[in-house]
Enzyme design. Structure first.
Site, PDB file in Angstrom:
ATOM      1  N   SER A 285      -1.971   4.015  16.888  1.00  0.00           N
ATOM      2  CA  SER A 285      -1.123   3.385  17.907  1.00  0.00           C
ATOM      3  C   SER A 285      -0.992   4.306  19.107  1.00  0.00           C
ATOM      4  O   SER A 285      -1.078   5.539  18.960  1.00  0.00           O
ATOM      5  CB  SER A 285       0.266   3.113  17.331  1.00  0.00           C
TER       6      SER A 285
ATOM      7  N   VAL B 180       0.843  -1.192   0.000  1.00  0.00           N
ATOM      8  CA  VAL B 180       0.000   0.000   0.000  1.00  0.00           C
ATOM      9  C   VAL B 180       0.880   1.244   0.000  1.00  0.00           C
ATOM     10  O   VAL B 180       2.043   1.212   0.400  1.00  0.00           O
ATOM     11  CB  VAL B 180      -0.959   0.026   1.209  1.00  0.00           C
TER      12      VAL B 180
ATOM     13  N   ASN C 210      -4.643  -1.136   7.916  1.00  0.00           N
ATOM     14  CA  ASN C 210      -3.818  -1.717   8.977  1.00  0.00           C
ATOM     15  C   ASN C 210      -2.345  -1.848   8.585  1.00  0.00           C
ATOM     16  O   ASN C 210      -1.484  -1.926   9.459  1.00  0.00           O
ATOM     17  CB  ASN C 210      -4.367  -3.100   9.331  1.00  0.00           C
TER      18      ASN C 210
ATOM     19  N   ALA D  27       4.825   9.938  14.258  1.00  0.00           N
ATOM     20  CA  ALA D  27       4.276  11.002  13.423  1.00  0.00           C
ATOM     21  C   ALA D  27       3.174  10.478  12.512  1.00  0.00           C
ATOM     22  O   ALA D  27       2.117  11.099  12.360  1.00  0.00           O
ATOM     23  CB  ALA D  27       5.390  11.640  12.595  1.00  0.00           C
TER      24      ALA D  27
ATOM     25  N   LYS E 188       1.289   7.754  12.923  1.00  0.00           N
ATOM     26  CA  LYS E 188       0.115   7.315  13.674  1.00  0.00           C
ATOM     27  C   LYS E 188      -0.662   8.497  14.257  1.00  0.00           C
ATOM     28  O   LYS E 188      -1.895   8.423  14.395  1.00  0.00           O
ATOM     29  CB  LYS E 188       0.533   6.345  14.776  1.00  0.00           C
TER      30      LYS E 188
ATOM     31  N   TYR F 251       7.224   6.567  12.943  1.00  0.00           N
ATOM     32  CA  TYR F 251       6.010   5.812  13.297  1.00  0.00           C
ATOM     33  C   TYR F 251       5.050   6.664  14.119  1.00  0.00           C
ATOM     34  O   TYR F 251       3.850   6.702  13.846  1.00  0.00           O
ATOM     35  CB  TYR F 251       6.419   4.557  14.066  1.00  0.00           C
TER      36      TYR F 251
END
Length: 306
Positions: A142, A63, A89, A157, A159, A155
């Site tokens: 998260s 994706v 996801n 940033a 989420k 990660y």
């Protein structure tokens, strides 16, 4: 909960949380487009679903790009006739502290998590509007996106951005009757197995087949991937009508609603604030009770096995 007739896409569903989401949706009666970059992993999820009488087809692609998002939506429509829910996801990790994180580390995580969520949601939203029967966008965030986490600039940033997009899209898609929510899961996955306080307990539970202890399931809100999947089923169902713009946490025995950022303390100065005035009042004024940052360290019990 009966999801018969509903069609869903779950990105990154070859293993872990994504596979749990796909299997739970199929068990409730939904048809599922299973997506992963690993063809074998995607195939195993599809086989597990169809072996128990469910309906699923694979799409093997990373994706991020618009073409992949469009492929996921068109596959759902071609295979099952419509699309009712998109669960974003898919994700990758490239953990490094700030001064060691490369452009490539940063871009890889942002591309899959943030751009991947954006492109998949955009394609799904266009399909929902065309169908005219509403829909669901379920965006996986998260705790790192809510509080920050050491070594996870990229990660955290991404989420955090996902939650912001959920709140924005909830407004933009309200007229089309599309519910948009962010899910904040906490579960025993490959990532949480590396946390020192969790690792031996998770390993012992997996070895013996016993449930995770209460201090984890309740105190930390951490359980299995199956514990999290029930929230996805609820959000796809008609029972979640009217639930939109929310960041909802789940893990172990814990279900939570995250608050949105808001002004905690305010002060006013006639004519505005000078730097000196801010310095003179900060510690006794708006900065008297600063906010915490980072995910709190696990509080393991004093007695092993308690």
């Amino acid at each position: 909960m009966d999801l018969s007739g509903k069609v869903t896409v779950v990105t990154g569903s070859g293993r872990g949380l994504g596979r749990a989401y796909a299997e739970a949706l199929a068990a409730a009666g939904a048809a599922v487009v299973v997506n992963d970059v690993d063809a074998e992993a995607a195939g195993r999820t599809v086989e597990a679903i169809t072996a128990t009488g469910g309906s699923a087809v694979p799409v093997v692609a990373p994706v991020g790009r618009a073409e992949v998002a469009e492929l996921l939506v068109s596959t759902a429509v071609e295979a099952f006739g419509r699309l009712d829910a998109m669960v974003t996801n898919a994700g990758v990790l490239r953990d490094r502290v700030l001064w060691k994180m490369t452009d490539e580390d940063f871009d890889a995580v942002i591309d899959v998590h943030l751009r991947g969520t954006f492109t998949c949601a955009r394609s799904a939203a266009a399909r929902f509007r065309e169908q005219g029967t509403g829909g669901r966008l379920i965006l996986v965030s998260s705790p790192a996106g809510q509080r920050g986490n050491f070594g996870q600039t990229n990660y955290s940033a991404a989420k955090a951005g996902i939650v912001a997009m959920a709140r924005t899209w909830a407004m933009e898609l309200a007229k089309a009757e599309v519910g948009v929510n962010a899910v904040v899961p906490v579960a025993a996955t490959e990532m949480t197995r590396t946390i020192p306080a969790f690792a031996p307990v998770i390993a012992e539970a997996e070895r013996t087949g016993r449930p995770l202890p209460e201090w984890l399931r309740k105190g930390e809100g951490l359980g299995t991937v199956r514990d999290v999947a029930s929230l996805i089923v609820f959000l796809v169902s008609d029972e979640s009508e009217g639930v939109t713009g929310q960041a909802i946490g789940i893990g172990g025995d814990k279900l939570a609603l995250w608050s949105h950022p808001r002004e905690k303390a305010t002060a006013y100065a006639d004519g505005g604030w000078s730097a000196a005035a801010i310095a003179g009042s900060w510690h006794s004024g708006v900065g008297a009770e600063p906010e915490s940052y980072g995910i709190p360290a696990p509080a393991a019990p004093a007695v092993p096995g308690a």
